[in-house]
Design a protein around this motif. Structure first.
Motif, mmCIF file in Angstrom:
data_model
loop_
_atom_site.group_PDB
_atom_site.id
_atom_site.type_symbol
_atom_site.label_atom_id
_atom_site.label_comp_id
_atom_site.label_asym_id
_atom_site.label_seq_id
_atom_site.Cartn_x
_atom_site.Cartn_y
_atom_site.Cartn_z
ATOM 1 N N PRO A 121 0.750 -1.078 -0.231
ATOM 2 C CA PRO A 121 -0.015 -0.190 -0.064
ATOM 3 C C PRO A 121 0.527 1.039 0.007
ATOM 4 O O PRO A 121 1.937 1.216 0.856
ATOM 5 C CB PRO A 121 -1.130 0.480 1.233
ATOM 6 N N LYS A 122 0.420 2.446 -0.676
ATOM 7 C CA LYS A 122 0.576 3.327 -0.926
ATOM 8 C C LYS A 122 1.256 4.014 0.405
ATOM 9 O O LYS A 122 2.634 4.482 0.683
ATOM 10 C CB LYS A 122 0.075 4.596 -1.706
ATOM 11 N N ASP A 123 0.968 3.965 1.632
ATOM 12 C CA ASP A 123 1.000 4.794 2.897
ATOM 13 C C ASP A 123 1.625 3.787 4.252
ATOM 14 O O ASP A 123 2.431 4.158 4.845
ATOM 15 C CB ASP A 123 0.000 5.194 3.412
ATOM 16 N N SER A 124 2.698 2.589 2.581
ATOM 17 C CA SER A 124 3.364 2.143 4.026
ATOM 18 C C SER A 124 4.586 2.486 4.124
ATOM 19 O O SER A 124 6.063 1.544 5.040
ATOM 20 C CB SER A 124 2.933 0.356 3.319
ATOM 21 N N ASN A 125 5.026 3.517 2.634
ATOM 22 C CA ASN A 125 6.290 3.344 3.015
ATOM 23 C C ASN A 125 7.563 2.465 2.603
ATOM 24 O O ASN A 125 8.885 1.814 2.620
ATOM 25 C CB ASN A 125 7.529 4.294 4.124
ATOM 26 N N LEU A 126 6.591 1.255 1.927
ATOM 27 C CA LEU A 126 7.497 0.239 1.273
ATOM 28 C C LEU A 126 6.778 -0.118 -0.572
ATOM 29 O O LEU A 126 5.865 0.886 -0.831
ATOM 30 C CB LEU A 126 6.688 -1.008 1.957
ATOM 31 N N LYS A 127 7.917 -0.609 -1.459
ATOM 32 C CA LYS A 127 6.993 -0.305 -2.787
ATOM 33 C C LYS A 127 7.972 -1.657 -3.423
ATOM 34 O O LYS A 127 8.779 -2.165 -2.740
ATOM 35 C CB LYS A 127 8.363 1.071 -3.411
ATOM 36 N N PRO A 128 7.594 -1.870 -4.201
ATOM 37 C CA PRO A 128 8.245 -3.267 -4.964
ATOM 38 C C PRO A 128 9.458 -2.969 -5.644
ATOM 39 O O PRO A 128 10.325 -1.540 -5.803
ATOM 40 C CB PRO A 128 6.969 -3.213 -6.423
ATOM 41 N N GLY A 129 9.852 -3.892 -5.012
ATOM 42 C CA GLY A 129 11.639 -4.204 -5.599
ATOM 43 C C GLY A 129 12.322 -3.715 -4.278
ATOM 44 O O GLY A 129 13.186 -4.951 -4.048
ATOM 45 N N ASP A 130 11.568 -3.667 -2.773
ATOM 46 C CA ASP A 130 12.588 -3.363 -1.667
ATOM 47 C C ASP A 130 13.169 -4.876 -1.086
ATOM 48 O O ASP A 130 11.886 -5.783 -0.978
ATOM 49 C CB ASP A 130 11.367 -2.736 -0.866
ATOM 50 N N LEU A 131 13.519 -4.841 -0.449
ATOM 51 C CA LEU A 131 14.436 -6.109 0.336
ATOM 52 C C LEU A 131 13.363 -5.715 1.347
ATOM 53 O O LEU A 131 13.886 -5.081 1.633
ATOM 54 C CB LEU A 131 16.012 -6.457 0.442
ATOM 55 N N VAL A 132 13.321 -6.979 1.776
ATOM 56 C CA VAL A 132 12.403 -7.028 2.995
ATOM 57 C C VAL A 132 12.589 -8.515 4.068
ATOM 58 O O VAL A 132 12.628 -9.861 3.580
ATOM 59 C CB VAL A 132 10.776 -6.731 2.703
ATOM 60 N N VAL A 133 12.780 -7.939 4.852
ATOM 61 C CA VAL A 133 12.696 -9.710 6.542
ATOM 62 C C VAL A 133 11.323 -9.540 7.319
ATOM 63 O O VAL A 133 10.862 -8.416 7.667
ATOM 64 C CB VAL A 133 14.043 -9.531 6.895
ATOM 65 N N GLY A 134 10.734 -10.787 6.827
ATOM 66 C CA GLY A 134 9.668 -10.970 8.429
ATOM 67 C C GLY A 134 9.801 -10.930 9.863
ATOM 68 O O GLY A 134 11.036 -12.040 9.872
ATOM 69 N N ILE A 135 9.391 -10.637 10.335
ATOM 70 C CA ILE A 135 9.952 -10.755 11.435
ATOM 71 C C ILE A 135 8.798 -11.552 12.363
ATOM 72 O O ILE A 135 7.549 -12.090 11.609
ATOM 73 C CB ILE A 135 8.749 -9.718 12.264
ATOM 74 N N VAL A 136 9.560 -12.871 12.188
ATOM 75 C CA VAL A 136 9.482 -13.545 13.050
ATOM 76 C C VAL A 136 8.038 -13.933 14.294
ATOM 77 O O VAL A 136 6.476 -14.701 13.953
ATOM 78 C CB VAL A 136 10.274 -14.594 13.668
ATOM 79 N N ARG A 137 8.580 -13.461 15.443
ATOM 80 C CA ARG A 137 7.508 -13.498 16.501
ATOM 81 C C ARG A 137 5.938 -12.296 16.082
ATOM 82 O O ARG A 137 6.171 -11.556 15.861
ATOM 83 C CB ARG A 137 7.870 -13.593 17.692
ATOM 84 N N ARG A 138 5.101 -12.597 16.155
ATOM 85 C CA ARG A 138 4.121 -11.614 16.633
ATOM 86 C C ARG A 138 3.040 -11.702 17.730
ATOM 87 O O ARG A 138 3.076 -12.564 18.122
ATOM 88 C CB ARG A 138 2.525 -12.368 15.057
ATOM 89 N N PRO A 139 2.505 -10.446 18.172
ATOM 90 C CA PRO A 139 1.748 -10.263 19.824
ATOM 91 C C PRO A 139 0.513 -10.972 19.726
ATOM 92 O O PRO A 139 0.392 -11.696 19.055
ATOM 93 C CB PRO A 139 1.550 -9.234 19.052
ATOM 94 N N ASP A 140 0.191 -12.054 20.317
ATOM 95 C CA ASP A 140 -0.929 -12.589 21.350
ATOM 96 C C ASP A 140 -2.203 -11.132 20.911
ATOM 97 O O ASP A 140 -1.770 -10.486 21.311
ATOM 98 C CB ASP A 140 0.243 -12.965 22.377
#
Length: 349
Positions: free
Chosen positions: A74-93
């Motif tokens: 999404p445009k409001d995410s500060n991310l764009k196609p082609g960006d390299l990312v790493v997914g955060i493993v743990r998510r909050p309960d």
């Protein structure tokens, strides 16, 4: 899409499975998987020792050490196609507990957190995955070859943060650090130790080969003898092996006012003689601290990106001793004596 799956609790159920694309309900950001690193946790899940599929499902997609490339965001995410990312493993309960509510899900108090590829969330060893923007961190393109090392670096980034916080309880001017275990986590712990300007010693049973070379390239000292036999009295010890006898050495062979961080997870079942009274007496009289550390929150992911960006990329690349295509997953899990880190390649960078 192809995905590497297991049936949790069922040994030898590892398989390459055709799954549907991730649904939009998983998140607004669509990511193409590039790399997945393998570690001891994955091996234990494959052995059926633990692991939990998402609610209502029989299979769990493996993979928590990851690197991906954004397909859409999404445009409001500060991310764009082609960006390299790493997914955060743990998510909050979902409650959330007080720690999860302030973004410190690594310190979850009620155990209802989820973890990609481990506990109730599919992992990243699939061709595509989705998540919300706050569930990933952007990575410098210069780290494209070694991006799968970010997640294990977060583990030691958190450990060092906690060590620093504990050290500030009083006068704190550490000079010497000992790292027990020269696997990927131990070597990355040594990297962060050297970056802090500490006189760093790394201990492992291997006498020759890549591990001693990597330690020496860091400017640290490598030891194949035990910590007690070495005579090293460290102000800081980061235990990364999970070997019970080594843990005891770490708890009993440190300098006064030391901080000992246990990061290696033991399998249990090993009985060794232990004078707990003497350990208690020494810890009290020397103002020692012994604590455990696991997982990481977003702050630690960001600290890890800084640490890797400052490291020698050629040194980091040598930590990855085998790169295997996803189709060769069985060979990837076949451990070899000279393995440090094995990475599955899911797509071209």
């Amino acid at each position: 899409m192809r995905a590497l799956t297991v049936r949790p609790g069922t040994p030898k159920s590892l398989a390459l499975t055709d799954l549907d694309d991730p649904p939009p309900t998983d998140g607004r950001v669509l990511v193409e998987s590039l790399q997945v690193g393998l570690c001891g946790t994955d091996e234990e899940i494959v052995a059926g020792e633990y692991g939990e599929a998402p609610p209502g499902e029989d299979l769990l997609v493996l993979g928590h050490e990851n690197l991906g490339r954004i397909i859409e965001a999404p445009k409001d995410s500060n991310l764009k196609p082609g960006d390299l990312v790493v997914g955060i493993v743990r998510r909050p309960d979902p409650v959330p507990c007080p720690a999860c509510a302030v973004g410190e899900w690594d310190m979850c108090r009620n155990g209802r957190y989820t973890e990609h590829g481990i506990k109730a969330l599919h992992g990243f060893a699939r061709e595509r995955w989705r998540a919300e923007p706050d569930a990933m961190v952007r990575l410098d393109p210069d780290l494209a070859d070694v991006g799968a090392l970010l997640e294990p670096t977060t583990i030691v980034a958190k450990a060092w943060e906690q060590i620093d916080r504990i050290g500030r309880r009083a006068f704190w001017q550490p000079e010497t650090a000992a790292i027990t275990g020269a696997g990927p986590v131990g070597l990355l712990a040594a990297l962060l130790s050297v970056q802090r300007g500490l006189n760093t010693h790394v201990f492992d049973i291997v006498k020759t080969g890549l591990k001693p070379e990597l330690v020496e390239q860091l400017g640290a000292a490598y030891h194949s003898e035990t910590l007690p036999d070495s005579g090293v009295e460290a102000d800081i010890i980061v235990e990364c092996s999970g070997v019970p006898s080594v843990i005891v050495d770490a708890m009993t062979c440190s300098a006064h006012n030391s901080v000992v961080c246990l990061t290696g997870v033991s399998s249990g079942g090993t009985r060794i003689p232990l004078d707990i009274g003497e350990i208690s007496r020494t810890s009290v009289l020397e103002n020692d601290v012994i604590f455990g550390s696991v997982n990481a929150n977003r702050r630690h992911y960001q600290a890890a990106t800084v640490a890797l960006a400052a490291a020698d990329k050629r040194w980091l690349s040598r930590l990855i001793t085998r790169r295997m295509p996803l189709a060769d997953f069985l060979d990837a899990f076949d451990k070899r004596p000279d393995d440090v880190k094995v990475v599955l390649e899911l797509a071209a960078k």
